[in-house]
Every structure is written in structure tokens, then in C-alpha cells.
Design a protein around this motif. Structure first.
Motif, short mmCIF file in Angstrom:
data_model
loop_
_atom_site.label_atom_id
_atom_site.label_comp_id
_atom_site.label_asym_id
_atom_site.label_seq_id
_atom_site.Cartn_x
_atom_site.Cartn_y
_atom_site.Cartn_z
N ARG A 65 0.84 -1.22 0.00
CA ARG A 65 0.00 0.00 0.00
C ARG A 65 0.86 1.25 0.00
N LEU A 66 1.92 1.23 0.81
CA LEU A 66 2.81 2.38 0.88
C LEU A 66 3.47 2.62 -0.47
N GLU A 67 3.98 1.58 -1.09
CA GLU A 67 4.65 1.74 -2.39
C GLU A 67 3.66 2.23 -3.46
N ALA A 68 2.44 1.72 -3.43
CA ALA A 68 1.43 2.17 -4.39
C ALA A 68 1.12 3.66 -4.18
N ALA A 69 1.02 4.09 -2.93
CA ALA A 69 0.77 5.49 -2.63
C ALA A 69 1.93 6.36 -3.11
N ARG A 70 3.14 5.89 -2.88
CA ARG A 70 4.32 6.64 -3.35
C ARG A 70 4.30 6.80 -4.86
N GLN A 71 3.99 5.73 -5.56
CA GLN A 71 3.95 5.77 -7.01
C GLN A 71 2.91 6.78 -7.51
N ARG A 72 1.76 6.80 -6.87
CA ARG A 72 0.70 7.74 -7.29
C ARG A 72 1.09 9.19 -7.01
N LEU A 73 1.91 9.42 -5.99
CA LEU A 73 2.28 10.79 -5.63
C LEU A 73 3.49 11.32 -6.39
N ARG A 74 4.28 10.42 -6.94
CA ARG A 74 5.47 10.87 -7.67
C ARG A 74 5.05 11.56 -8.97
N PRO A 75 5.68 12.70 -9.25
CA PRO A 75 5.35 13.36 -10.51
C PRO A 75 5.82 12.52 -11.69
N GLU A 76 5.04 12.60 -12.73
CA GLU A 76 5.41 11.88 -13.95
C GLU A 76 6.52 12.64 -14.65
N ASP A 77 7.47 11.92 -15.18
CA ASP A 77 8.59 12.57 -15.90
C ASP A 77 8.22 12.88 -17.32
#
Length: 77
Positions: A65-77
């Protein structure tokens, strides 16, 4: 000085990622990272509030869950 309160609104993803980071911060020597001891009380208060508000912290799949949340919050390059 007034005792007024400030409300901060976070998404579930933001709260989960911030809670995890605050926990890691609290496990370090705060004096090395935060140079003003007056900041420690709000850090502990925010972390405690998030702990109470996030049942995901105790889920068996917390890491995913934490990793999924991190992925959603990271800006797209």
C-alpha cells in the motif's frame, strides 16, 4: 498568543507516505535533523494524529500500500 488551531487536509496517499516518513524521522536522532527543539512537539503530534487516522498502517499488506501510494504521488517525468 491565541490557542487557535490549524487544520491540514491530506489525501489518503499523502497521509500514508507522510506518516511513514515521520516515523522514520522520529527513529533518528531528531537533534541531527531538526535544529530547533520547539519543532519536535508538532512533529510528534502530527505523527500521532496520523497513526490514529490510518488503519492501513497495521494492514498485512502495508508495504504494498505504501509503495502504491508513493507511485501515485510521484510526478510523472
Amino acid at each position: 498568543m491565541s490557542d487557535s488551531q490549524v487544520t491540514i487536509k491530506l489525501t489518503s496517499d499523502e497521509a500514508l507516505v507522510l506518516s511513514h516518513w515521520l516515523e522514520k524521522l522520529q527513529m533518528t536522532d531528531l537533534r541531527r535533523v531538526v535544529d530547533d527543539p520547539a519543532v519536535w512537539a508538532p512533529i510528534h503530534r502530527i505523527a500521532g494524529t496520523l497513526d490514529k487516522a490510518l488503519p492501513e498502517l497495521f494492514a498485512p499488506d502495508f508495504d504494498q500500500r505504501l509503495e502504491a501510494a508513493r507511485q501515485r504521488l510521484r510526478p510523472e517525468d
